[in-house]
Design a protein around this motif. Structure first.
Motif, PDB file in Angstrom:
ATOM      1  N   ASP A 155       0.975  -0.734  -0.299  1.00  0.00           N
ATOM      2  CA  ASP A 155       0.166   0.123  -0.164  1.00  0.00           C
ATOM      3  C   ASP A 155       0.439   1.087  -0.296  1.00  0.00           C
ATOM      4  O   ASP A 155       2.075   0.849  -0.307  1.00  0.00           O
ATOM      5  CB  ASP A 155      -1.022   0.249   1.514  1.00  0.00           C
ATOM      6  N   SER A 174       1.912   3.472   4.949  1.00  0.00           N
ATOM      7  CA  SER A 174       1.795   2.527   5.830  1.00  0.00           C
ATOM      8  C   SER A 174       3.241   3.330   6.442  1.00  0.00           C
ATOM      9  O   SER A 174       3.415   2.026   7.514  1.00  0.00           O
ATOM     10  CB  SER A 174       1.353   1.401   5.702  1.00  0.00           C
ATOM     11  N   HIS A 224      -3.521  -1.050   8.461  1.00  0.00           N
ATOM     12  CA  HIS A 224      -3.156  -1.253   7.428  1.00  0.00           C
ATOM     13  C   HIS A 224      -3.150  -2.663   6.770  1.00  0.00           C
ATOM     14  O   HIS A 224      -3.272  -2.376   5.439  1.00  0.00           O
ATOM     15  CB  HIS A 224      -1.978  -0.485   7.004  1.00  0.00           C
ATOM     16  N   ILE A 282      -6.507  -3.867   4.766  1.00  0.00           N
ATOM     17  CA  ILE A 282      -6.997  -3.461   3.805  1.00  0.00           C
ATOM     18  C   ILE A 282      -6.340  -3.979   2.637  1.00  0.00           C
ATOM     19  O   ILE A 282      -5.315  -3.784   1.990  1.00  0.00           O
ATOM     20  CB  ILE A 282      -7.042  -1.428   3.905  1.00  0.00           C
ATOM     21  N   TYR A 326      -5.321  -2.769  -0.338  1.00  0.00           N
ATOM     22  CA  TYR A 326      -4.500  -1.969  -0.891  1.00  0.00           C
ATOM     23  C   TYR A 326      -5.659  -1.653  -2.696  1.00  0.00           C
ATOM     24  O   TYR A 326      -5.669  -3.002  -3.161  1.00  0.00           O
ATOM     25  CB  TYR A 326      -4.239  -0.908  -0.805  1.00  0.00           C
ATOM     26  N   TYR A 383      -2.818  -2.224  -7.186  1.00  0.00           N
ATOM     27  CA  TYR A 383      -2.379  -2.863  -5.699  1.00  0.00           C
ATOM     28  C   TYR A 383      -3.316  -3.929  -5.260  1.00  0.00           C
ATOM     29  O   TYR A 383      -2.508  -4.879  -4.459  1.00  0.00           O
ATOM     30  CB  TYR A 383      -2.739  -2.114  -5.368  1.00  0.00           C
ATOM     31  N   THR A 384      -4.192  -4.537  -6.302  1.00  0.00           N
ATOM     32  CA  THR A 384      -5.209  -5.278  -5.681  1.00  0.00           C
ATOM     33  C   THR A 384      -4.727  -7.011  -5.287  1.00  0.00           C
ATOM     34  O   THR A 384      -5.306  -7.929  -4.978  1.00  0.00           O
ATOM     35  CB  THR A 384      -6.261  -4.823  -6.287  1.00  0.00           C
TER      36      THR A 384
END
Length: 321
Positions: free
Chosen positions: A127, A130, A152, A155, A157, A166-167
């Motif tokens: 992410d 963080s 964080h 998540i 992100y 990013y996923t």
């Protein structure tokens, strides 16, 4: 409240509705995963109040977004991962610019803080925003750090900001050595100066210098200063910055600037565009990260003229999606 919000109550309602949509529903997450083009259409309308020009992207932001949707971004995901990218940097023969890595974990409770040095950095690998800087471990609130990192790492992100590449990055936490600041009477910063070097077709174009970073509010924050330099002659290019009222300070020419440019171009080779983030402390160069979709494709630090100037240099690859 912004003036355009007062003048456009219907537009304001649509923006509010969009914000609520991505915050409280699973539909947005599914949309980013299954139909990112439609998600970007919504996002673009929300922030720029116009349709996205899919058939003729011209600016930096437009071309970054087009590539996010239409090209193979598997390497983006691999090299955006802050831990996995280290392997790539080693393979390029640049191990000497890597910080020391003390470990990587799936959750904060797994970290053995007693084995970490007195100074270190903790960050999530998947992410942005963080980072925890520990300058004195004896003064660290351990539980507060654990809670922050677990929040964080939980998540996935990339959904809220609409950054599909990013996923697919596995959420983890890593610890690395702290890069000390290089403050002097000539120039000082509350955080280590970050050199964000935009490369196009493997050639360095400019350096977006970041200092006085506000870590508490994420990667940007309200205090962080983003300056702009012609990296080859080291002259400010502030006429292309859209931010007003910023107290810019002249950043001294980095030691071994030519070597820093060389390293950025080695890392950027093979990509139509990428931003290579480096640190240069007393001539010692450190790798930060590779950024393929800067500011989620919504970089508003630059003027429209500069956005177009940079965009004109980017040759879009063939669409594969």
């Amino acid at each position: 409240m912004r003036l355009w919000s007062l003048l456009h109550p219907i537009r304001t309602y649509k923006a509010w509705h969009f914000d609520r949509y991505i915050q409280f529903t699973e539909q947005w997450r599914k949309l980013v995963a299954q139909d990112p083009k439609k998600a970007f259409d919504m996002k673009w309308n929300r922030f720029y109040r116009r349709k996205f020009p899919w058939k003729n992207p011209r600016t930096l932001n437009e071309k970054l977004t087009w590539m996010e949707v239409y090209t193979d971004t598997s390497k983006w995901s691999e090299f955006t991962d802050k831990y996995e990218v280290r392997k790539h940097i080693e393979e390029l023969g640049l191990k000497d610019i890597l910080t020391d890595c003390y470990g990587v974990w799936n959750k904060a409770e797994e970290i053995d803080f007693d084995l970490l040095p007195e100074k270190f950095v903790l960050k999530c690998t998947h992410d942005c925003g963080s980072t925890v800087i520990v300058r004195d471990k004896s003064k660290m609130d351990r539980q507060k750090v654990i809670d922050f990192l677990n929040k964080h790492v939980a998540i996935w992100y990339g959904y809220d900001s609409c950054e599909p590449h990013y996923t697919s990055i596995k959420p983890r936490i890593m610890a690395e050595s702290l890069i000390e600041m290089d403050n002097s009477e000539e120039f000082s910063s509350e955080t280590t100066v970050d050199h964000k070097i935009r490369c196009i077709d493997g050639k360095a174009q400019y350096d977006m210098v970041c200092y006085d970073r506000s870590l508490e509010s994420g990667s940007g924050g309200t205090k962080t200063i983003y300056d702009l330099y012609d990296i080859h002659v080291w002259q400010p290019m502030r006429q292309y910055l859209a931010d007003s009222g910023v107290n810019y300070r002249d950043v001294p020419r980095p030691q071994n600037l030519e070597r820093m440019i060389e390293i950025a171009e080695i890392i950027a080779k093979g990509f139509p565009q990428v931003r290579v983030d480096l640190y240069n402390v007393k001539g010692k160069i450190y790798f930060g990260e590779m950024t393929f979709f800067a500011f989620s494709g919504m970089n508003n630090h630059f003027t429209k003229k500069f956005q177009r100037m940079v965009g004109d240099k980017i040759r879009l690859p063939k669409a594969v999606k």
